[in-house]
Design an enzyme around this catalytic site. Structure first.
Site, mmCIF file in Angstrom:
data_model
loop_
_atom_site.group_PDB
_atom_site.id
_atom_site.type_symbol
_atom_site.label_atom_id
_atom_site.label_comp_id
_atom_site.label_asym_id
_atom_site.label_seq_id
_atom_site.Cartn_x
_atom_site.Cartn_y
_atom_site.Cartn_z
ATOM 1 N N THR A 83 9.765 -10.986 40.276
ATOM 2 C CA THR A 83 10.429 -11.822 41.216
ATOM 3 C C THR A 83 12.061 -11.682 40.961
ATOM 4 O O THR A 83 12.716 -11.852 41.942
ATOM 5 C CB THR A 83 10.295 -13.589 40.862
ATOM 6 O OG1 THR A 83 10.175 -13.483 39.371
ATOM 7 C CG2 THR A 83 8.814 -14.087 41.460
ATOM 8 N N HIS A 102 -1.899 -14.700 37.641
ATOM 9 C CA HIS A 102 -0.462 -13.972 37.710
ATOM 10 C C HIS A 102 -0.711 -12.730 36.991
ATOM 11 O O HIS A 102 0.289 -12.027 36.669
ATOM 12 C CB HIS A 102 0.461 -14.777 37.034
ATOM 13 C CG HIS A 102 0.692 -16.040 37.907
ATOM 14 N ND1 HIS A 102 1.957 -16.222 38.400
ATOM 15 C CD2 HIS A 102 0.221 -17.295 37.841
ATOM 16 C CE1 HIS A 102 1.745 -17.391 38.982
ATOM 17 N NE2 HIS A 102 1.006 -18.096 38.678
ATOM 18 N N LYS A 121 15.420 -11.557 43.788
ATOM 19 C CA LYS A 121 16.781 -12.181 43.287
ATOM 20 C C LYS A 121 17.920 -10.951 43.315
ATOM 21 O O LYS A 121 18.800 -11.319 43.847
ATOM 22 C CB LYS A 121 16.787 -12.878 41.832
ATOM 23 C CG LYS A 121 15.852 -14.048 42.032
ATOM 24 C CD LYS A 121 15.348 -14.431 40.538
ATOM 25 C CE LYS A 121 14.210 -15.159 40.349
ATOM 26 N NZ LYS A 121 13.525 -15.352 38.978
ATOM 27 N N LYS A 171 14.602 -8.890 32.002
ATOM 28 C CA LYS A 171 13.274 -9.237 32.219
ATOM 29 C C LYS A 171 12.640 -9.293 30.854
ATOM 30 O O LYS A 171 13.234 -8.973 29.856
ATOM 31 C CB LYS A 171 12.413 -8.485 33.357
ATOM 32 C CG LYS A 171 12.430 -6.941 32.826
ATOM 33 C CD LYS A 171 11.366 -6.153 33.799
ATOM 34 C CE LYS A 171 12.146 -5.917 34.982
ATOM 35 N NZ LYS A 171 11.429 -6.557 36.288
ATOM 36 N N ARG A 172 11.527 -10.027 30.795
ATOM 37 C CA ARG A 172 10.925 -10.113 29.228
ATOM 38 C C ARG A 172 10.840 -8.670 28.971
ATOM 39 O O ARG A 172 10.545 -7.737 29.815
ATOM 40 C CB ARG A 172 9.613 -10.905 29.445
ATOM 41 C CG ARG A 172 9.818 -12.211 29.419
ATOM 42 C CD ARG A 172 10.585 -13.032 28.319
ATOM 43 N NE ARG A 172 9.599 -12.925 27.057
ATOM 44 C CZ ARG A 172 8.978 -14.001 26.585
ATOM 45 N NH1 ARG A 172 9.112 -15.129 27.025
ATOM 46 N NH2 ARG A 172 8.330 -13.686 25.563
ATOM 47 N N LYS A 190 6.730 -2.944 31.200
ATOM 48 C CA LYS A 190 7.945 -3.199 32.076
ATOM 49 C C LYS A 190 8.946 -1.859 31.808
ATOM 50 O O LYS A 190 9.768 -1.801 32.431
ATOM 51 C CB LYS A 190 8.712 -4.379 31.853
ATOM 52 C CG LYS A 190 7.711 -5.674 32.056
ATOM 53 C CD LYS A 190 8.552 -6.854 31.865
ATOM 54 C CE LYS A 190 7.913 -8.191 32.167
ATOM 55 N NZ LYS A 190 7.851 -8.679 33.287
HETATM 56 C C1 26Q Z 1 -1.406 -17.590 27.778
HETATM 57 C C2 26Q Z 1 -2.226 -18.339 26.497
HETATM 58 C C3 26Q Z 1 -1.693 -18.526 25.151
HETATM 59 C C4 26Q Z 1 -0.216 -18.496 25.144
HETATM 60 C C5 26Q Z 1 0.627 -17.938 26.319
HETATM 61 C C6 26Q Z 1 -0.230 -17.662 27.323
HETATM 62 C C7 26Q Z 1 0.758 -17.042 28.548
HETATM 63 C C8 26Q Z 1 1.862 -17.830 28.883
HETATM 64 C C9 26Q Z 1 2.684 -17.319 29.790
HETATM 65 C C10 26Q Z 1 0.259 -16.255 29.251
HETATM 66 C C11 26Q Z 1 1.195 -15.739 30.271
HETATM 67 C C12 26Q Z 1 2.423 -16.233 30.637
HETATM 68 C C13 26Q Z 1 3.169 -15.797 31.855
HETATM 69 C C14 26Q Z 1 2.736 -14.768 32.675
HETATM 70 C C15 26Q Z 1 4.064 -14.512 33.510
HETATM 71 O O1 26Q Z 1 5.138 -14.761 33.720
HETATM 72 N N1 26Q Z 1 3.508 -13.630 34.551
HETATM 73 C C16 26Q Z 1 4.505 -12.943 35.581
HETATM 74 O O2 26Q Z 1 4.167 -14.117 36.685
HETATM 75 C C17 26Q Z 1 5.148 -13.934 37.681
HETATM 76 C C18 26Q Z 1 5.062 -14.793 38.639
HETATM 77 O O3 26Q Z 1 4.053 -14.891 39.407
HETATM 78 C C19 26Q Z 1 5.096 -12.546 38.166
HETATM 79 O O4 26Q Z 1 5.983 -12.160 39.204
HETATM 80 C C20 26Q Z 1 4.921 -11.461 37.084
HETATM 81 O O5 26Q Z 1 4.807 -10.281 37.820
HETATM 82 C C21 26Q Z 1 3.959 -11.858 36.006
HETATM 83 O O6 26Q Z 1 4.216 -10.980 35.212
#
Ligand code: 26Q
Length: 807
Positions: free
Chosen positions: A647, A355, A651, A540-541, A546
């Site tokens: 995503t 991702h 929406k 979004k975050r 972004k």
């Molecule tokens: C990893 C290690 C330690 C702590 C946290 C994490 C961690 C947690 C969540 C790393 C990444 C995430 C989330 C990533 C994320 O939401 N990515 C998004 O995924 C979406 C679905 O595929 C995409 O549409 C987005 O582009 C992407 O940013």
């Protein structure tokens, strides 16, 4: 289920007495919610039991196990009632009792067990898997606290614990009897037993993993899948004798530290932190999930030859990638299978979804902590690594060493995931090309057949059917209701492109949804917004890539032009929402900047008649469901190459907002479908961004120096415009000017301005705008997660499923 509203009322009032020992007349709204949820859950549980017995035993079907650290499911009551086809009858029955169904839905707390895109994607996938009757179980963690609750106080983000379980959870069933024991720490002793080297884990700490199952309903039948979320408990209420090879005292010490494992979701979504507790979470749910899968497999099968015919595991980012060595450990150590045989099984069962390409987000774990916490798993990772390097063709030996799993004292989880999986997918076409050509270029040379693209999708039943009832009615009236089953049918709307009444209705529906959002804003932010202004939405975050900052600079630009040069603009309401990771300093500064900008703009009568700036706190699934239907403009302005897919863009599109975006992630595919006349595209292309990074020849200072308007805007970050404390935004200023603007905000600013101007001009022509809206809605069917799941199934899981509704 309920013959009519009277039948519903009768059962509801009866359930009231059973559950509360009181009558309805004395009830609070909380009780009214709880009784309704429990009445529905009672029925759902029966369907769940029936579905399970259909699948188990003789049928012994192939199943998908979707492993994810996050499932951002939001509220369940409304969606469950829709899936059961009882929404209207319940609404009518409640209304007779003087209850507004929406008020009851709002009592439920969001299950916010995810950060953002990745977690919500997992939830949409569960919805579509159930809809497509693909037997699937989501494996995850039952965090006691989900993503923090965000408050904005004096423009600062403040984080509060998310107590989503405070009033209980009607949708889960605790399965104590299906608990598993998970072992941490200790040491490994090797012994020859019956001529075979055996590895014995000693002196470990044991923790119990207790599953809670949450049913996931199909839209139109009684098929039920479920989400299995694991919670950590101490072992003392478990049968200690059953694992007496460990050390008793060690096993039951540290009750608090055992339960801490599933206490809270890590709030980072893009910057990985190598915390021990996070590693414990990962191993904990992977190990528990896998044990429960193999337990079922073994009761139905005599050997392991058929495993991949019964089990397919999708690994959602690298977070659950320990499943690869863990499956090896079980097959080799516990089932006494040969390494090669076990490896064949693992690599025909596991598939990995990537991702992100942000280098700071790729997971790596220090060898030392993995070796200490998971001694046997570490040995297995070493063995996988060794065989990867040594057992390939000689010509690729160098590539293999450079791309080893263990390098520089760290375990590279993406490398482990790629090497141990049969499939590696990106989440949009562009993103997949980037991982093939840049991020994992060399591993692609070794395993070209593994790489594939699976463009994300979203549940159109949640984000259109449920959250936009007026648009749903509008669609039903024109194209019938087949689109609910097959979102491609939305194309039927194209027959109405030239129908004035249709265009007028789209306008009227949007206006009504804007009223609903305006009321929400009034209630929560005490700000009065103009319904006839352009609702320009960026939710979004919060992350530098972004580029919420670019949007803020545009607002600042407009403010200055209106204020100092009497510029006139078409009225706009700029709406922001999103959480910053608590440790992400710049993201928090950006929230503060937007809030202060809002105070200045909204309180300046010369400007506020043209525009307002709103930051909505605590963005979550429920708030999102109010925002998307009300948006005119969807801001998707990430630095090209950085957003894997996005995503939210989908929406918004489904709800008829027009995208203002860069050619990044799935925006590229949205643009391909609607055509360039129905989207506002601007800015650097991803190849250009990558080229600048490679060549190092971008100078943000040049851009800053040569654009007078931009210079004034950027200078106001440090000239006392915002606050008495002129150092407040110095770090933002420096990131742009002194540190060469990593995310090309200044570089793209001029084009962004032009694109915004075009948005304004277009909006003035109402017919033109709403024709574009129509095209966007009509083409959004491709972005249903039903399509995404069918693609995964066709190329990766290959489950034969009953042909359904795609007539
Ligand atoms: C990893 C290690 C330690 C702590 C946290 C994490 C961690 C947690 C969540 C790393 C990444 C995430 C989330 C990533 C994320 O939401 N990515 C998004 O995924 C979406 C679905 O595929 C995409 O549409 C987005 O582009 C992407 O940013």
């Amino acid at each position: 289920m309920f013959a009519d509203k009277n039948a519903f009322k009768e059962q509801y009032l009866e359930r009231f007495k059973e559950l509360t020992g009181e009558s309805f007349e004395e009830s609070t709204i909380q009780e009214q919610y709880r009784v309704l949820a429990s009445l529905i859950m009672k029925k759902v549980a029966v369907f769940m039991a029936d579905s399970r017995s259909r699948l188990n035993g003789k049928l012994n079907k192939k199943r998908i196990y979707y492993f994810s650290m996050e499932f951002l499911i939001g509220k369940l009551l409304g969606m469950n009632m829709i899936n059961l086809g009882i929404y209207d009858v319940v609404q009518d029955g409640l209304s007779d009792l003087g209850i507004n169904i929406i008020d009851l839905e709002n009592v439920e707390k969001d299950a916010g067990l995810g950060n953002g895109g990745l977690g919500r994607l997992a939830a949409c996938f569960m919805d579509s898997l159930a809809y497509l009757n693909i037997p699937a179980i989501g494996m995850g963690i039952r965090y006691r606290y989900g993503l923090f609750e965000q408050k904005i106080i004096d423009g600062h983000q403040v984080e509060l614990p998310d107590k989503w379980l405070a009033n209980g959870n009607e949708w889960e069933i605790k399965k104590t009897s299906k608990s598993e024991i998970i072992k941490f720490y200790g040491n490994i002793k090797s012994e020859m037993i019956d001529g075979r080297l055996q590895f014995i884990h000693e002196n470990y700490e044991a923790i119990t993993a207790v599953p809670y199952d949450i049913p996931v309903l199909d839209y139109d039948s009684n098929d039920v899948n479920y989400l299995r979320l694991w919670s950590a408990e101490t072992v003392d209420d478990f049968d200690l004798a059953s694992f007496n090879r460990g050390n008793y005292l060690n096993a039951i010490k540290n009750k608090a530290s055992a339960e801490a494992i599933t206490h809270v979701l890590y709030p980072n979504d893009s910057n990985y932190e190598g915390r021990l507790l996070r590693l414990k979470q990962q191993y904990f749910f992977v190990c528990a999930g896998l044990k429960s899968i193999l337990r079922r497999y073994k009761t139905n099968n005599e050997n392991f030859d058929d495993m991949a015919e019964k089990i397919q595991i999708q690994i959602n980012d690298t977070h659950p990638a320990l499943i690869i060595p863990e499956m090896m450990r079980i097959l080799v150590d516990e089932e006494s299978l040969s390494w090669d045989y076990a490896w064949e099984r693992v690599t025909e069962i596991c598939a990995y979804t990537n991702h992100t390409i942000l280098p700071e987000a790729l997971e790596k774990w220090q060898v030392d902590i993995v070796r200490e916490l998971l001694p046997r798993t570490y040995m297995i990772i070493e063995e996988i690594n060794k065989r990867f390097i040594e057992l390939g063709e000689d010509t690729t030996r160098d590539i293999r060493s450079r791309n080893a799993i263990i390098r520089d004292g760290q375990i590279h989880m993406a490398n482990l995931a790629i090497i141990g999986s049969k499939s590696v997918n990106g989440v949009a076409e562009l993103h997949t090309n980037i991982i093939i050509n840049e991020t994992f270029k060399e591993l692609y040379q070794i395993f070209p057949w593994k790489f594939n693209a699976k463009t994300n999708g979203v549940s159109h039943r949640r984000f259109l059917l449920k959250s936009n009832p007026d648009l749903t009615q509008f669609l039903d009236n024109r194209i019938g209701d087949k689109w609910k089953y097959d979102a491609e049918k939305l194309k039927g709307l194209l027959n109405y492109s030239d129908d004035q009444e249709t265009i007028d209705s789209l306008y009227a529906i949007k206006r009504k949804n804007k009223e609903r959002l305006a009321a929400y804003i009034k209630e929560h932010n005490k700000i009065e917004v103009n319904i006839d202004s352009i609702f320009d939405v960026h939710v979004k975050r919060i992350h530098e890539y972004k580029r919420q900052l670019m949007n803020a600079l545009h607002i600042l630009y407009l403010y200055k032009k209106i204020k100092n040069e009497n510029m006139v603009i078409y009225p706009r309401t700029f709406i922001f929402a999103g959480k910053a990771a608590p440790g992400y300093y710049m993201a928090k500064k950006i929230i503060r900047l937007i809030s202060l900008l809002g105070d200045i703009v909204n309180n300046d009568p010369a400007v506020s008649k043209y525009m307002k700036v709103v930051f909505l706190e605590n963005f979550n699934v429920s708030i999102a469901e109010i925002i998307y239907p009300a948006a005119d403009v969807s801001e998707q302005i990430s630095t090209a190459s950085k957003e894997a897919s996005g995503t939210g863009n989908m929406k918004f599109m489904m709800n008829g907002a027009l995208t203002l975006g860069t050619l990044d992630g799935a925006n590229v595919e949205i643009a391909e479908r609607v055509g360039e006349d129905n989207i506002f595209i601007f800015g650097l292309r991803s190849e250009e961004v990558i080229r600048y990074y490679d060549e190092g020849d971008y100078s943000s200072f040049q851009v800053y120096r040569s654009n007078e308007d931009l210079k004034k805007v950027v200078n106001s970050l440090v000239d006392g415009f915002f606050a008495d404390d002129i150092t407040e935004f110095k770090d933002i200023y420096d990131s742009l000017v002194a540190h060469n603007d990593t995310y090309f905000v200044l570089k793209d600013f001029a084009e962004y301005l032009k694109a915004q101007k075009k948005v304004e001009e277009t909006y003035k022509d109402r017919n033109k705008w709403f024709k574009m809206t129509l095209k966007n809605i009509a083409e959004s069917g491709y972005f249903s997660s039903d399509r995404t799941i069918m693609d995964y199934n066709r190329d990766i899981w290959k489950i034969k499923r009953p042909a359904k509704n795609c007539q």
